[in-house]
Design an enzyme around this catalytic site. Structure first.
Site, PDB file in Angstrom:
ATOM      1  N   GLU A 230      -6.901 -49.239   1.374  1.00  0.00           N
ATOM      2  CA  GLU A 230      -7.369 -47.872   1.667  1.00  0.00           C
ATOM      3  C   GLU A 230      -8.781 -47.696   1.139  1.00  0.00           C
ATOM      4  OE1 GLU A 230      -5.105 -44.483   0.266  1.00  0.00           O
ATOM      5  OE2 GLU A 230      -3.231 -45.430   0.884  1.00  0.00           O
TER       6      GLU A 230
ATOM      7  N   GLU B  41       0.322 -47.180  -4.556  1.00  0.00           N
ATOM      8  CA  GLU B  41      -0.222 -46.423  -5.682  1.00  0.00           C
ATOM      9  C   GLU B  41       0.856 -45.924  -6.645  1.00  0.00           C
ATOM     10  OE1 GLU B  41      -2.711 -43.332  -4.055  1.00  0.00           O
ATOM     11  OE2 GLU B  41      -4.124 -44.748  -3.196  1.00  0.00           O
TER      12      GLU B  41
HETATM   13  O1  IFM Z   1      -4.021 -39.527   1.314  1.00  0.00           O
HETATM   14  C1  IFM Z   1      -3.997 -40.359   0.190  1.00  0.00           C
HETATM   15  C2  IFM Z   1      -3.037 -41.504   0.410  1.00  0.00           C
HETATM   16  O2  IFM Z   1      -1.762 -41.069   0.719  1.00  0.00           O
HETATM   17  C3  IFM Z   1      -2.950 -42.345  -0.844  1.00  0.00           C
HETATM   18  N1  IFM Z   1      -4.258 -42.729  -1.295  1.00  0.00           N
HETATM   19  C4  IFM Z   1      -5.272 -41.710  -1.390  1.00  0.00           C
HETATM   20  C5  IFM Z   1      -5.352 -40.920  -0.101  1.00  0.00           C
HETATM   21  C6  IFM Z   1      -6.438 -39.836  -0.214  1.00  0.00           C
HETATM   22  O3  IFM Z   1      -6.149 -38.971  -1.260  1.00  0.00           O
END
Ligand code: IFM
Length: 463
Positions: free
Chosen positions: A368, A164
């Site tokens: 994710e 990200e």
């Molecule tokens: O916890 C975070 C992760 O580190 C990166 N993506 C989003 C998740 C939830 O906010």
């Protein structure tokens, strides 16, 4: 019944600073998140990652937990300051040995290691030297990637350079709600570029090592941007340029989009982009990692009335949306998760189909997806998180729909394996399918963990 392809990779994900703890052990250097979390007032409840989930000391039992879930892969991140404390020079052997144990422990259990090189924990020394707005950080990152490829390249299944970069650049240097808490729009855009460059140089460096045969990837939290009405098309395009094409452009097409450069011209002239940088950022990838939580809704703002800022930043505070003075971020209808994010899985299907359309031939992986919910502990001592199961079921159905529509989605990683340090929210937001008791560190399977184990075992979504 929804069925996934036989070869579909099922996993769970975590990140080093969020789970490891042991922040000052075995030669680990400080990172920007140590500095941030130790600064009073920046993290809810004054929480820090000092202990996190104590994963560093509970590695074997956490690996057994993964084996119990039956997952085929585990996505973790390597803490740069643990293996190369100041972000330069040789390896810190005790820190590097931890990841040997992690990777070997996964392989012994038949679980494929998916390693992220950078999940936000920049060595503090590199931030002191300028951080991601400085070009040298990209070069340091490539050197670190080479060291990691040399050390673990023969054993890691998939390498993810960055997690990200949107957050690293815009939340770290734009709105300042993440480390290193800077609020400088021009610096944020320079960070965007050096993250893109660092990604490309890191892929090149990895390929020059034993990691050459592994899959190469990057994880982007792409925003599925929608407009309130057709009249908001320009607002959609601007948000999409900043959030998505600022990364997809250089990484996948070797060029920044013209409309991004134009939209941000009052902030920077982009002179930090040198000849050859965009080509260097654009390295062949084996799979694109996609993180998805919810869609984004925008509207053109003509300057009258109160502006909606439903993107999470407080009204009046620095915005992560640089040069978006004329764009409103509109609150979307519920239901919402504990983060206040609306639940809308249709955005995931649409996003995957867009990527399939715009970048045909590039495999995709959900690196994710998941949700925080209140997760009260019942009288029986267990967490009956039907809301999380519903969220996961909806989003997995959305993935299946995208696959049916032609998108080549290769796998899915739940965020997260266990409750952990949720950045500026501290431990107040629980994303895990496994509960972590903050007093005892005891791990307890939530209902969602049992549900996910069954999905993984059958490759099917129960009705
Ligand atoms: O916890 C975070 C992760 O580190 C990166 N993506 C989003 C998740 C939830 O906010």
């Amino acid at each position: 019944m929804t069925t996934f392809p036989e070869s579909f990779l099922w996993g769970t994900a975590t990140a080093a600073y969020q789970v490891e703890g042991a922040w000052n052990e075995d030669g680990r250097g400080p990172s920007i998140w140590d500095t941030f979390s130790h600064t009073p007032g920046l993290v809810a409840n004054g929480d820090t990652g000092d202990l996190a989930c104590d994963h560093y000391h509970r590695l074997e039992s956490d690996l057994d937990l993964l084996a119990g879930l039956g997952v085929g892969a585990y996505r973790f991140s390597i803490s740069w300051p643990r293996v190369q404390p100041g972000g330069a020079g040789g390896l810190n052997e005790p820190g590097a040995a931890f990841y040997d144990r992690l990777i070997d422990g996964l392989l012994t259990r038949g679980i494929a290691p998916v390693a992220t090189l950078y999940h936000w924990d920049l060595p503090q020394e590199l931030e002191d030297a300028g951080g991601w707005p400085a070009r040298d950080t990209a070069l340091r990152f490539a050197e670190y990637a080479r060291l990691m490829g040399e050390r673990y390249g023969d054993r890691v299944h998939t390498w993810i350079t960055l997690n990200e970069p949107w957050c690293s650049a815009y939340l770290g240097y734009g709105s300042g709600v993440h480390a290193p808490a800077r609020t400088d729009p021009a610096a944020a855009l320079a960070a965007v570029h050096h993250l893109n460059l660092g990604h490309g140089l890191a892929v090149q460096a990895l390929r020059s090592t034993a990691a050459g045969d592994a899959d190469m990837s990057v994880t982007l939290n792409l925003h599925h941007v929608r407009g309130v009405s057709e009249a908001d098309a320009a607002a959609v395009r601007k948000a999409d340029a900043l959030a998505n094409r600022a990364f997809l452009g250089p990484m996948l097409e070797g060029a920044y989009p013209r409309d991004l450069i134009e939209a941000t011209s009052s902030v920077t002239d982009w002179s930090f982009v040198r000849d050859g940088d965009e080509a260097a950022a654009c390295q062949p990838l084996d799979v694109l990692g996609v993180n998805y939580y919810n869609p984004t809704l925008v509207r053109h703002w003509d300057g009258s009335g109160a502006k909606e800022t439903a993107d999470g930043h407080q009204d009046g505070a620095a915005s992560p949306w640089i040069a978006c003075e004329d764009v409103e971020f509109v609150r979307q209808p519920g239901p919402y998760t504990e983060m206040g994010w609306n639940i809308d899985e249709t955005g995931l299907t649409e996003l995957l189909l867009r990527l399939h359309r715009d970048h045909p031939g590039l495999p995709l992986m959900i690196t994710e997806n998941g949700a925080a919910f209140p997760d009260p502990v019942g009288q029986d001592g267990l967490v009956h998180d039907a809301d999380r199961i519903d969220y996961l079921r909806r989003h997995l159905s959305a993935v299946a729909e995208a696959i049916a529509g032609g998108a080549d989605v290769r796998g899915y990683f739940v965020w997260s394996l266990m409750d952990n340090f949720e950045w500026a929210h501290g431990y107040a937001k629980r994303f895990g399918i496994v509960r972590v008791d903050r007093e005892t560190m005891e791990r307890t399977w939530k209902d969602s963990a049992h549900w996910y184990r069954d999905v993984v075992a059958t490759g099917k979504l129960p009705e």
